[in-house]
Design an enzyme around this catalytic site. Structure first.
Site, PDB file in Angstrom:
ATOM      1  N   LYS A  75      74.865 -28.749  10.737  1.00  0.00           N
ATOM      2  CA  LYS A  75      75.369 -27.701  11.624  1.00  0.00           C
ATOM      3  C   LYS A  75      75.931 -26.575  10.758  1.00  0.00           C
ATOM      4  O   LYS A  75      76.542 -26.845   9.705  1.00  0.00           O
ATOM      5  CB  LYS A  75      76.461 -28.295  12.526  1.00  0.00           C
ATOM      6  CG  LYS A  75      77.035 -27.335  13.548  1.00  0.00           C
ATOM      7  CD  LYS A  75      78.054 -28.042  14.447  1.00  0.00           C
ATOM      8  CE  LYS A  75      78.631 -27.140  15.514  1.00  0.00           C
ATOM      9  NZ  LYS A  75      79.621 -27.827  16.369  1.00  0.00           N
ATOM     10  N   SER A 150      78.670 -27.348  21.339  1.00  0.00           N
ATOM     11  CA  SER A 150      78.222 -26.292  20.467  1.00  0.00           C
ATOM     12  C   SER A 150      77.165 -26.717  19.440  1.00  0.00           C
ATOM     13  O   SER A 150      76.472 -25.848  18.915  1.00  0.00           O
ATOM     14  CB  SER A 150      79.423 -25.713  19.711  1.00  0.00           C
ATOM     15  OG  SER A 150      80.015 -26.674  18.875  1.00  0.00           O
ATOM     16  N   SER A 174      81.294 -31.332  21.524  1.00  0.00           N
ATOM     17  CA  SER A 174      80.154 -30.631  20.926  1.00  0.00           C
ATOM     18  C   SER A 174      79.089 -31.507  20.303  1.00  0.00           C
ATOM     19  O   SER A 174      78.029 -31.012  19.950  1.00  0.00           O
ATOM     20  CB  SER A 174      80.644 -29.665  19.857  1.00  0.00           C
ATOM     21  OG  SER A 174      80.988 -28.466  20.471  1.00  0.00           O
TER      22      SER A 174
HETATM   23  N1  GLN Z   1      82.392 -26.953  24.580  1.00  0.00           N
HETATM   24  C1  GLN Z   1      83.708 -27.108  24.030  1.00  0.00           C
HETATM   25  C2  GLN Z   1      84.283 -25.752  23.662  1.00  0.00           C
HETATM   26  O1  GLN Z   1      83.681 -24.791  23.931  1.00  0.00           O
HETATM   27  C3  GLN Z   1      83.681 -28.032  22.880  1.00  0.00           C
HETATM   28  C4  GLN Z   1      83.319 -27.396  21.606  1.00  0.00           C
HETATM   29  C5  GLN Z   1      83.353 -28.316  20.456  1.00  0.00           C
HETATM   30  O2  GLN Z   1      83.480 -29.530  20.597  1.00  0.00           O
HETATM   31  N2  GLN Z   1      83.296 -27.732  19.284  1.00  0.00           N
HETATM   32  O3  GLN Z   1      85.324 -25.655  23.105  1.00  0.00           O
END
Ligand code: GLN
Length: 471
Positions: A75, A150, A174
């Site tokens: 990532k 994400s 994420s």
């Molecule tokens: N979707 C969540 C957010 O927008 C989680 C993001 C993540 O785990 N990095 O914060």
């Protein structure tokens, strides 16, 4: 060329002498080049091939590491020495890592090959991979569907077979949410299990590096190898890592189901039916199911967003146009450098969160929001630990629905509510996994989530392999 799904099978194939690591590397590279999902944003082609050659020689001498055959996508928020790293943000344009994340070093030491860099939401903020400087990622299971976020690029890459392992980060879901949307295994370990050294910080008391794979066994060995003490991250535990192979016993487990999750009004009917039949199956096999009350479901998302935006507003203060990456062309003095570089460099969602974070930390509102959310976090932790006292794991849905369309969710609050089932594990600091449960009649995959007690990764993997026995 067909590449087997699991590491063990790839290793068998290589050892049979019928194919080499270089052949496999070439196959993955050509798949990445022809892929249309926008999951990879860079291929480390030459060096991956050179590495494959080098490791192939070790294989012949029987001197190779435990992760031979693993081709790993990173990532774009995990450092890899001398490689570009941007968190999918304009503000880090042109930035190169000066060191590798501890987790990356550990897997390279076991002969995993890093094959490229993966798209994600900017600074890991998002649930659909639409907040990326490189444009959205497409879910390989459906042309116009999001892969989740994400770590959308990581999930899509493994699902599409562009690499067999991807590393991601999970601050609020994420890893697990995109794993569910793309139909792969995704693990977020216990907070403090894996060093965060070399992971770009978003919400430091929530962030953890984790893994995507096709099999539970592969996820298990990666987590085991990446775990453990690190002088560069004082929050990492020195407890021994989970075993490298999953112990399978005939033990019957106690599985807790918080009722509020299954009764959540926006949970897709087919997803809920499938979970209920899984519960029946487990009960028929002699496992003990206990239905539990968890009165905090509706407080999870607000608690998460108050605390993570507060942490993010502080963590992202370092991107000032002077130290890293992007600097505005209109820099005239120190203030205009800061202001304009940040205004031009950050995307809209990141700005929203920095502003929200500054608001909840501001002197007049600190106690009303930040302190209050810390107290609620404590309550949630205590209640969850209590539920896990009598149960080995909690079984939950991963996502309310299957993947939605690209461009479908425009309102930020609706997007935040996508995380309703995943933020729980991060708020409580507990390990959790999403396993592919099946396909919906709309032909998209969806997952089931298991959450265990602190540092109970071993149990999490053992029960996971009961649910995915072929792996
Ligand atoms: N979707 C969540 C957010 O927008 C989680 C993001 C993540 O785990 N990095 O914060």
């Amino acid at each position: 060329m067909d590449i087997p799904e699991s590491l063990t099978d790839i290793q068998k194939l290589i050892n049979s002498g019928n194919t080499t690591l270089v052949d496999i590397c070439q196959e993955y590279i050509s798949r990445i080049k022809t892929s249309k999902t926008n999951a990879f944003i860079e291929i480390f082609e030459k060096e991956a091939l050179l590495k494959a050659e080098e490791i192939q020689k070790k294989i012949i001498k029987n001197k190779s590491g435990l992760l031979v055959g693993a081709f790993v996508g990173l990532k774009d928020n995990i450092c890899y020495k001398d490689h570009t790293l941007t968190a999918s943000s304009r503000i880090l344009q042109g930035f190169k890592s000066m060191f590798s994340a501890t987790a990356v070093e550990k897997i390279i030491n076991e002969d995993a090959i890093i094959i490229g860099r993966l798209n994600c939401d900017e600074f890991a903020m998002g649930s659909s991979n639409e907040n990326s400087f490189y444009g959205p990622v497409k879910n390989p299971n459906g042309e116009n569907k999001v892969p989740g976020g994400s770590s959308g690029g990581s999930a899509a890459a493994v699902a599409e077979g562009l690499c067999n392992i991807a590393l991601g980060s999970d601050t609020g879901g994420s890893i697990r949410q995109p794993a569910s949307f793309c139909g792969v295994v995704g693990v977020k370990p216990t907070y403090g299990r894996i060093s965060r050294n070399g992971l770009i910080a978003y919400g430091s008391s929530f962030d953890q590096i984790g893994v995507f794979s096709k099999t539970v066994q592969d996820a298990n060995i990666f987590i085991s190898i990446m775990s453990g003490n690190d002088n560069f991250d004082s929050t990492v535990s020195s407890r021994p890592a989970n075993n490298k192979t999953i112990k399978i016993s005939n033990k019957k487990f106690n599985i807790g189901i918080p009722e509020e999750y299954l009764n959540f009004e926006k949970l897709d009917v087919e997803v809920s039916t499938k979970i209920k039949s899984l519960i029946d199956e487990l009960e028929n096999k002699g496992h003990k199911i206990e239905y539990l009350k968890f009165p905090f479901l509706k407080y999870l998302v607000p608690t998460y967003y108050v605390l993570t935006t507060a942490e993010a507003s502080s963590n992202l203060a370092r991107y000032d146009g002077a130290h890293f990456g992007y600097r505005t062309k209109d820099a005239k003095d120190i203030n205009s450098t800061y202001e304009k570089s940040r205004s031009e460099g950050f995307g809209i969602e990141v700005k929203r969160r920095i502003m929200l974070g500054n608001f909840v930390l501001s002197s007049g509102y600190y106690d009303a929001y930040f302190t209050k959310a810390q107290k609620v976090r404590r309550l949630i932790k205590e209640k969850t630990e209590q539920m896990l006292k009598r149960n080995h794991v909690l079984l939950l849905p991963t996502t309310p629905t299957t993947a939605f369309n690209i461009g479908e969710i425009k309102d930020p609050i609706s997007m935040y509510l996508q995380d309703i089932f995943t933020v729980h594990a991060n708020i409580a600091g507990l390990p959790a996994i999403s396993l592919p449960l099946g396909k919906h009649s709309n032909s998209l995959p969806f997952g089931i989530q298991l959450m265990a007690g602190r540092f109970e990764e071993e149990k999490l993997f053992e029960i996971s392999s009961l649910l995915m026995p072929k792996n």
